[in-house]
Design a protein around this motif. Structure first.
Motif, PDB file in Angstrom:
ATOM      1  N   ASP A 183      -7.737  16.723 -24.198  1.00 24.56           N
ATOM      2  CA  ASP A 183      -8.352  15.626 -24.940  1.00 24.56           C
ATOM      3  C   ASP A 183      -9.868  15.602 -24.740  1.00 24.56           C
ATOM      4  OD1 ASP A 183      -9.290  12.607 -25.122  1.00 24.56           O
ATOM      5  OD2 ASP A 183      -7.437  12.766 -26.275  1.00 24.56           O
ATOM      6  N   ARG A 184     -10.583  15.473 -25.842  1.00 23.71           N
ATOM      7  CA  ARG A 184     -12.055  15.486 -25.810  1.00 23.71           C
ATOM      8  C   ARG A 184     -12.607  14.365 -24.934  1.00 23.71           C
ATOM      9  NH1 ARG A 184     -15.416  12.857 -29.517  1.00 23.71           N
ATOM     10  NH2 ARG A 184     -17.503  13.771 -29.842  1.00 23.71           N
ATOM     11  N   LEU A 185     -12.016  13.180 -25.006  1.00 20.51           N
ATOM     12  CA  LEU A 185     -12.515  12.065 -24.209  1.00 20.51           C
ATOM     13  C   LEU A 185     -12.143  12.208 -22.739  1.00 20.51           C
ATOM     14  CD1 LEU A 185     -12.008   9.039 -26.621  1.00 20.51           C
ATOM     15  CD2 LEU A 185     -14.052  10.427 -26.222  1.00 20.51           C
ATOM     16  N   ASP A 186     -11.050  12.911 -22.446  1.00 21.01           N
ATOM     17  CA  ASP A 186     -10.758  13.235 -21.049  1.00 21.01           C
ATOM     18  C   ASP A 186     -11.837  14.141 -20.477  1.00 21.01           C
ATOM     19  OD1 ASP A 186      -8.479  11.746 -20.846  1.00 21.01           O
ATOM     20  OD2 ASP A 186      -7.094  13.417 -21.146  1.00 21.01           O
ATOM     21  N   GLY A 196     -18.378  11.724 -25.873  1.00 21.38           N
ATOM     22  CA  GLY A 196     -17.959  13.102 -26.089  1.00 21.38           C
ATOM     23  C   GLY A 196     -19.012  13.978 -26.731  1.00 21.38           C
ATOM     24  N   ILE A 199     -20.007  16.920 -24.581  1.00 16.89           N
ATOM     25  CA  ILE A 199     -18.987  17.969 -24.598  1.00 16.89           C
ATOM     26  C   ILE A 199     -19.144  18.836 -25.832  1.00 16.89           C
ATOM     27  CG2 ILE A 199     -16.500  18.417 -24.780  1.00 16.89           C
ATOM     28  CD1 ILE A 199     -17.375  17.593 -21.994  1.00 16.89           C
ATOM     29  N   ASP A 200     -19.378  18.218 -26.982  1.00 17.92           N
ATOM     30  CA  ASP A 200     -19.551  18.981 -28.221  1.00 17.92           C
ATOM     31  C   ASP A 200     -20.736  19.935 -28.121  1.00 17.92           C
ATOM     32  OD1 ASP A 200     -17.441  17.507 -29.232  1.00 17.92           O
ATOM     33  OD2 ASP A 200     -18.726  16.057 -30.249  1.00 17.92           O
ATOM     34  N   THR A 222     -11.127  24.418 -31.458  1.00 18.13           N
ATOM     35  CA  THR A 222     -11.046  22.983 -31.712  1.00 18.13           C
ATOM     36  C   THR A 222      -9.625  22.641 -32.118  1.00 18.13           C
ATOM     37  OG1 THR A 222     -13.350  22.859 -32.453  1.00 18.13           O
ATOM     38  CG2 THR A 222     -11.889  21.088 -33.142  1.00 18.13           C
ATOM     39  N   GLY A 227      -9.002  17.580 -29.246  1.00 18.74           N
ATOM     40  CA  GLY A 227     -10.122  18.035 -28.432  1.00 18.74           C
ATOM     41  C   GLY A 227     -10.301  19.528 -28.529  1.00 18.74           C
ATOM     42  N   TYR A 228     -10.217  20.206 -27.371  1.00 14.76           N
ATOM     43  CA  TYR A 228     -10.486  21.654 -27.321  1.00 14.76           C
ATOM     44  C   TYR A 228      -9.414  22.376 -26.522  1.00 14.76           C
ATOM     45  CZ  TYR A 228     -15.056  20.272 -29.074  1.00 14.76           C
ATOM     46  OH  TYR A 228     -16.061  19.753 -29.843  1.00 14.76           O
TER      47      TYR A 228
END
Length: 233
Positions: A183-186, A196, A199-200, A222, A227-228
């Motif tokens: 998860d991106r927010l994790d 985020g 992270i991007d 992606t 997320g990634y």
């Protein structure tokens, strides 16, 4: 970090404000670090030519060459000095400065005004990552590149590729869950930007280093809406 570990680390504080520079040095010295200071980029250059530093605390707004331009030039030099981690100090509302700094290879940033304790914790977090020993696969094959999570090292065609401490931390986190979406927010919880965006920026920079075609990533993927994912060979 233990007092003994702090004594082994030499920090460089670069800020044109005499009062802030003096206060930061006093606080960090009391915390146990060795600290040198410079009032501008020219002074930082002179110190870097004579001494090795484990981390730089660098202000964005300085007369002459500002912190962003200094970072760009430093990272382009190559060699050990170019790999020195940088914690950048920015005005709290200057989001674009923070994004640009990350894109240039800044490891973390802290908005002014800030609590000295937060600065200390961020410095220690960066320094700890340089000696972290996470569990996981010894090496991950990424086409012509390879990433070793334990050592935090990326090589491409047998040549070492510089990663910022933030990029190392991101790769290690993804390497603990290869082929699984994270998860991106994790991922963002380990940064100073909970939205985020940091992270991007890091993912974009990593793709330029890893992917044969960064616009069509094969290895750092992606996962829409999540997320990634790191997908080694």
């Amino acid at each position: 970090m233990t007092p003994e570990e702090r004594r082994d680390r030499h920090l460089l504080v670069v800020d044109d404000d005499d009062r802030i520079r003096k206060l930061l040095k006093e606080y960090l010295v009391r915390a146990g670090f060795r600290v040198s200071t410079a009032a501008d980029a020219a002074g930082a250059d002179r110190l870097c030519a004579a001494l090795d530093f484990d981390l730089m605390v660098l202000d964005v707004m300085m007369p002459g060459e500002d912190g962003l331009a200094f970072t760009r030039r430093l990272r382009a030099k190559g060699g050990e000095t170019a790999r020195t981690p940088i914690l950048m100090l920015t005005a709290r509302d200057q989001t674009q400065d923070r994004i640009e700094g990350l894109s240039l290879g800044v490891d973390d940033y802290l908005g002014k005004p800030f609590e000295p304790q937060e600065l200390l914790l961020r410095i220690e977090a960066i320094l700890r990552r340089t000696t972290a020993r996470p569990t996981g696969p010894r090496a991950l094959s990424l086409g012509r590149c390879a990433f070793e999570p334990e050592r935090g090292e990326l090589t491409c065609d047998g040549q070492a590729v510089r990663l910022t401490e933030a990029e190392v931390a991101l790769m290690r986190r993804l390497a603990r869950a290869v082929h699984e979406p994270v998860d991106r927010l994790d991922l963002a919880r380990d940064t100073a930007d909970a939205t985020g965006r940091a992270i991007d920026v890091q993912v974009t920079r990593l793709r330029r280093k890893i992917e044969p075609d960064p616009k069509n990533p094969r290895y750092l993927q992606t996962v829409r809406g999540i997320g990634y994912r790191l997908a080694p060979d």
